[in-house]
Design an enzyme around this catalytic site. Structure first.
Site, PDB file in Angstrom:
ATOM      1  N   HIS A 155     -12.692   1.820   0.466  1.00 59.98           N
ATOM      2  CA  HIS A 155     -12.555   0.697   1.424  1.00 59.98           C
ATOM      3  C   HIS A 155     -13.205  -0.588   0.895  1.00 59.98           C
ATOM      4  O   HIS A 155     -13.612  -1.452   1.682  1.00 59.98           O
ATOM      5  CB  HIS A 155     -13.217   1.026   2.783  1.00 59.98           C
ATOM      6  CG  HIS A 155     -12.668   2.238   3.449  1.00 59.98           C
ATOM      7  ND1 HIS A 155     -13.469   3.203   3.995  1.00 59.98           N
ATOM      8  CD2 HIS A 155     -11.401   2.620   3.685  1.00 59.98           C
ATOM      9  CE1 HIS A 155     -12.725   4.165   4.532  1.00 59.98           C
ATOM     10  NE2 HIS A 155     -11.455   3.816   4.350  1.00 59.98           N
TER      11      HIS A 155
ATOM     12  N   ASN B  65       0.871  -1.169   0.000  1.00 61.77           N
ATOM     13  CA  ASN B  65       0.000   0.000   0.000  1.00 61.77           C
ATOM     14  C   ASN B  65       0.913   1.226   0.000  1.00 61.77           C
ATOM     15  O   ASN B  65       1.447   1.618   1.032  1.00 61.77           O
ATOM     16  CB  ASN B  65      -0.891  -0.021   1.235  1.00 61.77           C
ATOM     17  CG  ASN B  65      -1.886   1.119   1.242  1.00 61.77           C
ATOM     18  OD1 ASN B  65      -1.859   1.978   0.359  1.00 61.77           O
ATOM     19  ND2 ASN B  65      -2.757   1.127   2.230  1.00 61.77           N
TER      20      ASN B  65
ATOM     21  N   GLU C 186      -7.242  -6.421   4.697  1.00 61.40           N
ATOM     22  CA  GLU C 186      -7.166  -6.038   3.285  1.00 61.40           C
ATOM     23  C   GLU C 186      -5.998  -6.738   2.585  1.00 61.40           C
ATOM     24  O   GLU C 186      -6.077  -7.059   1.407  1.00 61.40           O
ATOM     25  CB  GLU C 186      -7.022  -4.509   3.177  1.00 61.40           C
ATOM     26  CG  GLU C 186      -8.323  -3.805   3.548  1.00 61.40           C
ATOM     27  CD  GLU C 186      -8.144  -2.357   3.948  1.00 61.40           C
ATOM     28  OE1 GLU C 186      -7.514  -2.112   5.002  1.00 61.40           O
ATOM     29  OE2 GLU C 186      -8.622  -1.474   3.237  1.00 61.40           O
TER      30      GLU C 186
ATOM     31  N   ARG D 229      -2.422  -2.054  -3.590  1.00 62.84           N
ATOM     32  CA  ARG D 229      -3.728  -1.458  -3.329  1.00 62.84           C
ATOM     33  C   ARG D 229      -3.811  -0.125  -4.093  1.00 62.84           C
ATOM     34  O   ARG D 229      -2.909   0.706  -3.995  1.00 62.84           O
ATOM     35  CB  ARG D 229      -3.882  -1.185  -1.835  1.00 62.84           C
ATOM     36  CG  ARG D 229      -5.142  -0.450  -1.539  1.00 62.84           C
ATOM     37  CD  ARG D 229      -5.025   0.339  -0.270  1.00 62.84           C
ATOM     38  NE  ARG D 229      -6.284   1.039  -0.027  1.00 62.84           N
ATOM     39  CZ  ARG D 229      -6.388   2.105   0.739  1.00 62.84           C
ATOM     40  NH1 ARG D 229      -5.329   2.588   1.349  1.00 62.84           N
ATOM     41  NH2 ARG D 229      -7.540   2.684   0.913  1.00 62.84           N
TER      42      ARG D 229
ATOM     43  N   ARG E 284     -12.069  14.438   8.444  1.00 59.03           N
ATOM     44  CA  ARG E 284     -13.004  14.813   7.370  1.00 59.03           C
ATOM     45  C   ARG E 284     -14.405  15.038   7.925  1.00 59.03           C
ATOM     46  O   ARG E 284     -14.852  14.322   8.821  1.00 59.03           O
ATOM     47  CB  ARG E 284     -13.077  13.709   6.308  1.00 59.03           C
ATOM     48  CG  ARG E 284     -11.757  13.468   5.628  1.00 59.03           C
ATOM     49  CD  ARG E 284     -11.925  12.485   4.467  1.00 59.03           C
ATOM     50  NE  ARG E 284     -10.637  11.981   4.061  1.00 59.03           N
ATOM     51  CZ  ARG E 284     -10.317  10.686   4.038  1.00 59.03           C
ATOM     52  NH1 ARG E 284     -11.208   9.766   4.360  1.00 59.03           N
ATOM     53  NH2 ARG E 284      -9.109  10.313   3.658  1.00 59.03           N
TER      54      ARG E 284
END
Ligand code: ADP
Length: 396
Positions: free
Chosen positions: A177, A7, A381, A88, A238
Site C-alpha cells: 500500500h 491495476n 492511488e 500498479r 487475513r
C-alpha cells in the site's frame, strides 16, 4: 494530457482515465471475471454508470473492449489522446527504488520477483502486455507498492531469522500500500499547512487488505506488512501476525500441508474467520449491532492490534503529529475509528464524536486540544500513478 492508471489482477482490470495535470477523472471502472464464461464490465463517466456482461476471454480482449468503448461512448475521439499508461505493481523487491518506464528488462525483473508475490506480479505482467499490444506507441510506466517502503532502516525491515534466508532468498519486510501511504501522508501535511519534511504521521490504510505506516519527514520509517501482505493487523480474510507455530500445529492436527494452512491464514481468517459471517465490515457491523459477541470481538481485536502499532510507531518516531484513516474501512467505519482513537487517550488523543460521524470525507476528527490530530483522508492511488507516469515518461 490523458493518462490511464491500471491495476491488473489475475481476473480483473481496474482502470481510471485521468486528465493531467488537472487530475480530473474522465472515466473509471473495472473489468471482472476475465477468463470466465461471463465477464462484468463496469464504466463510470459523465455522471453515468453502465454495466455490461461481455465474454472477456483474456486480459487482451478486456483491454481492447475498454479502448473501443472509450471511443464509442465519445469519452475519447482518438486513442492517440492517451499519452501514457501507468501500472500498479505490488512487489518491486529491493531492486526497484522508483517508478520506471517499461522495457523488456523491467518486465523480466517483475517476473523474477513473482516468487514474493505469486498472485499479483504475473497478473500485472499480463496487464502490461495487453496494453502494449493495444497501444504500442504509448509509454508505459510501472509504479510499485513497495517503493515507498524502501526507506526503512535495516533494523526495521530485517527479520530475526537466519541471515542466509535474507541473502539467499530476500526474506525481509517489503511492505505494501506504499502509493496510498505516500499520498495520504503528504496530503495530511498539506492540510496541516506544514512542510512534509517536518511531520511525523501514522497512516492507517484499512481496506480488505490493511496496513499501518509510520511516515517521518515524508518517508516510510516502518510499516506493518511484511514479506507478503499476511503480516500485520487482522484484515478482511487475513490473520495478520500470529505465532508461526500455529501453522505446524494445525497442519499436524488437520492433516494439511503448510501451504494449505497459510492459505487459510490468507483467505479464511481475519474478519471472516473471527466473525464467522463475512469478510465485509458492513456485515460484521450489522452482526455487532445485533449483539453478536464474535462480531464485536472481531473489531476489538483489530482495534487493539492497530493501537499496538500506533503506540510502537509513536515511540519509534519520537512523537506523532497526526493519525490518518483511509481506504474502505478507514474512510467509512465510524465505530472503528472511535474504537481506535478512544484507546489513545493516554497519548492525549481526543476524538471529536460529531466530526467523526461522517463517511469518505476529508476531515479532521479530533478536538482542538487533542495532542495528536486525526484525519480521514480518502486515498487516491490512481492520481499518484498518473503523476508518476507524467514525471517518469517526461510528459510534463
Ligand atoms: P480493498 O481495496 O483492499 O479490496 P477497500 O479499500 O475497498 O478494500 O475496503 C473494503 C472494506 O471497506 C470492506 O470491508 C467494506 O465493508 C468496507 N466498506 C466500504 N464501504 C463501506 C461503507 N460505506 N460503510 C462501511 N464499510 C465500508
Amino acid at each position: 494530457m490523458k493518462i490511464m492508471a491500471v491495476n491488473a489482477g489475475s481476473s480483473s482490470i481496474k482502470f481510471q482515465l485521468l486528465d493531467m495535470p488537472s487530475e480530473k477523472v474522465i472515466a473509471s471502472g473495472v473489468m471482472e471475471r476475465i477468463g470466465l464464461p461471463e465477464g462484468i464490465f463496469t464504466i463510470k463517466y459523465d455522471g453515468k454508470k453502465e454495466e455490461t456482461h461481455p465474454v472477456l476471454k483474456d486480459h487482451a480482449v478486456g483491454v481492447e473492449l475498454l479502448l473501443k468503448s472509450l471511443i464509442e461512448k465519445g469519452i475519447l475521439k482518438d486513442l492517440k489522446e492517451i499519452n501514457g499508461v501507468g501500472h500498479r505493481i505490488v512487489q518491486g523487491g529491493e531492486y526497484f527504488k522508483d517508478s520506471t518506464l517499461v522495457d523488456e528488462e523491467v518486465v523480466k525483473k517483475i517476473s523474477d520477483l513473482a516468487d514474493l508475490a505469486p498472485l499479483h506480479n504475473p497478473a500485472h505482467i499480463i496487464g502490461i502486455r495487453a496494453f502494449q499490444k493495444a497501444l504500442p506507441n504509448v509509454p508505459e510506466v510501472v509504479v510499485f507498492d513497495t517503493v515507498f517502503h524502501q526507506t526503512m532502516a535495516e533494523e526495521a525491515y530485517m527479520y530475526a531469522t537466519p541471515y542466509e534466508w535474507y541473502t539467499k532468498y530476500g526474506i525481509r519486510k517489503y511492505g505494501a500500500h506504499g502509493t496510498s501511504h505516500q499520498y495520504v501522508s503528504h496530503r495530511c501535511a498539506e492540510i496541516m499547512g506544514k512542510d512534509v519534511k517536518d511531520t511525523k504521521i501514522i497512516v492507517c490504510h484499512l481496506g480488505n487488505g490493511a496496513s499501518i505506516c509510520a511516515v517521518e519527514g515524508g518517508k516510510c520509517k516502518d510499516t506493518s506488512m511484511g514479506l507478503t501482505p499476511l503480516e500485520g493487523i487482522p484484515m478482511g480474510t487475513r490473520s495478520g501476525n500470529i505465532d508461526p507455530t500455529v501453522v505446524s500445529f494445525i497442519a499436524t492436527h488437520e492433516n494439511k500441508t503448510a501451504s494449505e494452512v497459510v492459505n487459510e491464514l490468507n483467505k479464511k481468517s481475519g474478519y471472516l474467520g473471527m466473525s464467522g459471517r463475512s469478510n465485509d465490515a458492513r456485515d460484521v457491523t450489522a452482526g455487532m449491532e445485533d449483539g453478536d459477541h464474535r462480531c464485536k470481538l472481531t473489531f476489538d481485536v483489530q482495534a487493539k492490534r492497530i493501537v499496538d502499532y500506533i503506540a510502537s510507531y509513536y515511540v519509534y518516531m519520537g512523537g506523532c503529529d497526526a493519525i490518518c484513516f483511509t481506504a474502505g474501512m478507514g474512510e467509512n467505519l465510524i465505530h472503528l475509528r472511535k474504537n481506535i482513537l478512544n484507546r489513545l487517550g493516554v497519548l492525549g488523543v481526543k476524538l471529536d464524536e460529531e466530526a467523526n460521524n461522517v463517511r469518505a470525507e476529508e476531515r479532521e476528527i479530533t478536538t482542538k486540544d487533542s495532542k495528536i490530530r486525526a484525519f480521514i483522508i480518502p486515498t487516491n492511488e490512481e492520481v499518484m500513478i498518473a503523476r508518476d507516469v507524467v514525471r517518469v515518461a517526461h510528459l510534463g
